[in-house]
Design a protein around this motif. Structure first.
Motif, PDB file in Angstrom:
ATOM      1  N   HIS A 171       0.839  -1.203   0.000  1.00 57.73           N
ATOM      2  CA  HIS A 171       0.000   0.000   0.000  1.00 57.73           C
ATOM      3  C   HIS A 171       0.873   1.252   0.000  1.00 57.73           C
ATOM      4  O   HIS A 171       0.558   2.235  -0.666  1.00 57.73           O
ATOM      5  CB  HIS A 171      -0.938   0.005   1.216  1.00 57.73           C
ATOM      6  CG  HIS A 171      -1.798   1.227   1.326  1.00 57.73           C
ATOM      7  ND1 HIS A 171      -2.708   1.584   0.351  1.00 57.73           N
ATOM      8  CD2 HIS A 171      -1.875   2.180   2.274  1.00 57.73           C
ATOM      9  CE1 HIS A 171      -3.318   2.705   0.714  1.00 57.73           C
ATOM     10  NE2 HIS A 171      -2.827   3.095   1.878  1.00 57.73           N
ATOM     11  N   GLU A 178     -10.489   1.179   3.411  1.00 54.56           N
ATOM     12  CA  GLU A 178      -9.208   0.605   3.835  1.00 54.56           C
ATOM     13  C   GLU A 178      -9.521  -0.427   4.910  1.00 54.56           C
ATOM     14  O   GLU A 178      -9.902  -0.065   6.025  1.00 54.56           O
ATOM     15  CB  GLU A 178      -8.288   1.694   4.428  1.00 54.56           C
ATOM     16  CG  GLU A 178      -7.906   2.794   3.446  1.00 54.56           C
ATOM     17  CD  GLU A 178      -6.866   3.761   3.998  1.00 54.56           C
ATOM     18  OE1 GLU A 178      -6.508   3.638   5.200  1.00 54.56           O
ATOM     19  OE2 GLU A 178      -6.411   4.627   3.241  1.00 54.56           O
ATOM     20  N   LYS A 223     -11.136  -6.720  -3.715  1.00 48.91           N
ATOM     21  CA  LYS A 223     -10.332  -5.513  -3.979  1.00 48.91           C
ATOM     22  C   LYS A 223      -9.024  -5.518  -3.187  1.00 48.91           C
ATOM     23  O   LYS A 223      -7.997  -5.089  -3.694  1.00 48.91           O
ATOM     24  CB  LYS A 223     -11.134  -4.258  -3.610  1.00 48.91           C
ATOM     25  CG  LYS A 223     -12.344  -4.011  -4.485  1.00 48.91           C
ATOM     26  CD  LYS A 223     -11.901  -3.521  -5.853  1.00 48.91           C
ATOM     27  CE  LYS A 223     -13.086  -3.048  -6.691  1.00 48.91           C
ATOM     28  NZ  LYS A 223     -12.643  -2.613  -8.033  1.00 48.91           N
ATOM     29  N   GLN A 224      -9.115  -5.910  -1.926  1.00 44.41           N
ATOM     30  CA  GLN A 224      -7.921  -5.969  -1.084  1.00 44.41           C
ATOM     31  C   GLN A 224      -7.745  -7.403  -0.618  1.00 44.41           C
ATOM     32  O   GLN A 224      -8.705  -8.032  -0.153  1.00 44.41           O
ATOM     33  CB  GLN A 224      -8.058  -5.039   0.129  1.00 44.41           C
ATOM     34  CG  GLN A 224      -8.161  -3.559  -0.243  1.00 44.41           C
ATOM     35  CD  GLN A 224      -8.094  -2.655   0.981  1.00 44.41           C
ATOM     36  OE1 GLN A 224      -9.114  -2.269   1.517  1.00 44.41           O
ATOM     37  NE2 GLN A 224      -6.881  -2.323   1.430  1.00 44.41           N
ATOM     38  N   THR A 278      -3.550  -0.530   6.226  1.00 48.52           N
ATOM     39  CA  THR A 278      -4.272  -1.323   5.235  1.00 48.52           C
ATOM     40  C   THR A 278      -3.353  -1.875   4.157  1.00 48.52           C
ATOM     41  O   THR A 278      -2.365  -1.232   3.787  1.00 48.52           O
ATOM     42  CB  THR A 278      -5.391  -0.461   4.591  1.00 48.52           C
ATOM     43  OG1 THR A 278      -6.339  -1.302   3.940  1.00 48.52           O
ATOM     44  CG2 THR A 278      -4.823   0.530   3.569  1.00 48.52           C
ATOM     45  N   SER A 293      -2.645  -3.217   0.134  1.00 51.29           N
ATOM     46  CA  SER A 293      -2.910  -2.549  -1.141  1.00 51.29           C
ATOM     47  C   SER A 293      -4.304  -2.896  -1.663  1.00 51.29           C
ATOM     48  O   SER A 293      -4.940  -3.838  -1.189  1.00 51.29           O
ATOM     49  CB  SER A 293      -1.861  -2.958  -2.173  1.00 51.29           C
ATOM     50  OG  SER A 293      -1.925  -4.344  -2.381  1.00 51.29           O
ATOM     51  N   GLY A 294      -4.761  -2.121  -2.648  1.00 55.40           N
ATOM     52  CA  GLY A 294      -6.039  -2.400  -3.293  1.00 55.40           C
ATOM     53  C   GLY A 294      -7.159  -1.478  -2.890  1.00 55.40           C
ATOM     54  O   GLY A 294      -8.329  -1.747  -3.187  1.00 55.40           O
ATOM     55  N   VAL A 295      -6.835  -0.371  -2.235  1.00 53.35           N
ATOM     56  CA  VAL A 295      -7.888   0.577  -1.852  1.00 53.35           C
ATOM     57  C   VAL A 295      -8.581   1.095  -3.107  1.00 53.35           C
ATOM     58  O   VAL A 295      -7.959   1.224  -4.159  1.00 53.35           O
ATOM     59  CB  VAL A 295      -7.318   1.750  -1.021  1.00 53.35           C
ATOM     60  CG1 VAL A 295      -6.665   1.227   0.249  1.00 53.35           C
ATOM     61  CG2 VAL A 295      -6.325   2.589  -1.816  1.00 53.35           C
TER      62      VAL A 295
END
Ligand code: MN
Length: 229
Positions: A37, A79, A165-166, A200, A202-204
């Motif tokens: 992230h 997140e 997504k995350q 959090t 990655s992938g926000v």
């Protein structure tokens, strides 16, 4: 002593396996604590210690209640985060003693007005309006953990309308829970009731009214709710 009007209700979080609730004192958050992230936000994971910021205690949303899309943003990001719930605290806590302060863990969402955060970063201004707004901290029930049994390196994941997504693991955390507690206690006298959102993976991405979010951390819990207008 009497008050001139009724005091605000104490925010509280359900506890798995208990009829009692966890009363929230303060909410601290760690920024930039997962290497991927940090990279996706354009940073070098090893360069700086994590950023601390906070949210009001009454920004939590419990029991999978719907979250109202906030005002003043066109880019609300999810997140998913491991949340530490403290049962004790102190100042200048040693890393080796930090886990004695932990009551348990939950899954939380650190909602972020990303457009306001980008503007704040650009101008060197505080993050408060980007991070500490109403309903910005949905949280699952807390799962109690003993000091000897910790969350480990389990999966942490979030899906938006059924699409993942995350998808990371707690092993990706740059600073461990014990290190975060120790470092935070150099700035604040921590106490029972303090929650710490620990960053959090990655992938926000952005969410809109009508969206459905589901997030989980292996061995800790799950949260699932709708965004409403
Ligand atoms: Mn965060």
């Amino acid at each position: 002593m009497s008050y001139i009007f009724p005091p605000a209700e104490i925010p509280s979080v359900p506890i798995n396996g208990s009829e009692e609730c966890y009363p929230v004192n303060r909410i601290y958050c760690v920024g930039q604590n997962y290497s991927d992230h940090v990279k996706e936000m354009g940073g070098d994971p090893k360069k700086n210690p994590p950023v601390f910021f906070s949210k009001p205690a009454n920004s939590i949303v419990t029991n999978n209640s719907p979250v109202k899309f906030p005002s003043a943003t066109n880019n609300l990001h999810h997140e998913v985060e491991l949340v530490v719930a403290l049962r004790g605290g102190g100042e200048n806590i040693e890393v080796s003693a930090a886990l004695q302060c932990v009551f348990g863990y939950a899954v939380g969402i650190d909602f972020t007005r990303r457009d306001l955060q980008a503007a704040a970063k650009e101008s060197g201004r505080p993050w408060d309006t980007a991070k500490g707004f109403d309903q910005s901290a949905p949280i699952s029930a807390i799962t109690p953990f003993g000091e000897e049994k910790q969350p480990g390196e389990g999966r942490i994941a979030l899906s938006l309308n059924g699409e993942i997504k995350q998808d990371g693991t707690l092993a990706e955390m740059i600073w461990s829970v014990a290190e975060i507690i120790a470092e935070l206690s150099n700035f604040y006298e921590l106490r029972a009731g303090d929650l710490i959102f620990t960053g959090t993976p990655s992938g926000v991405s952005s969410v809109s009214p009508g969206d459905h979010l589901q997030a989980e951390i292996a061995g800790i819990g799950e949260i699932e709710f709708d965004i409403v207008s």
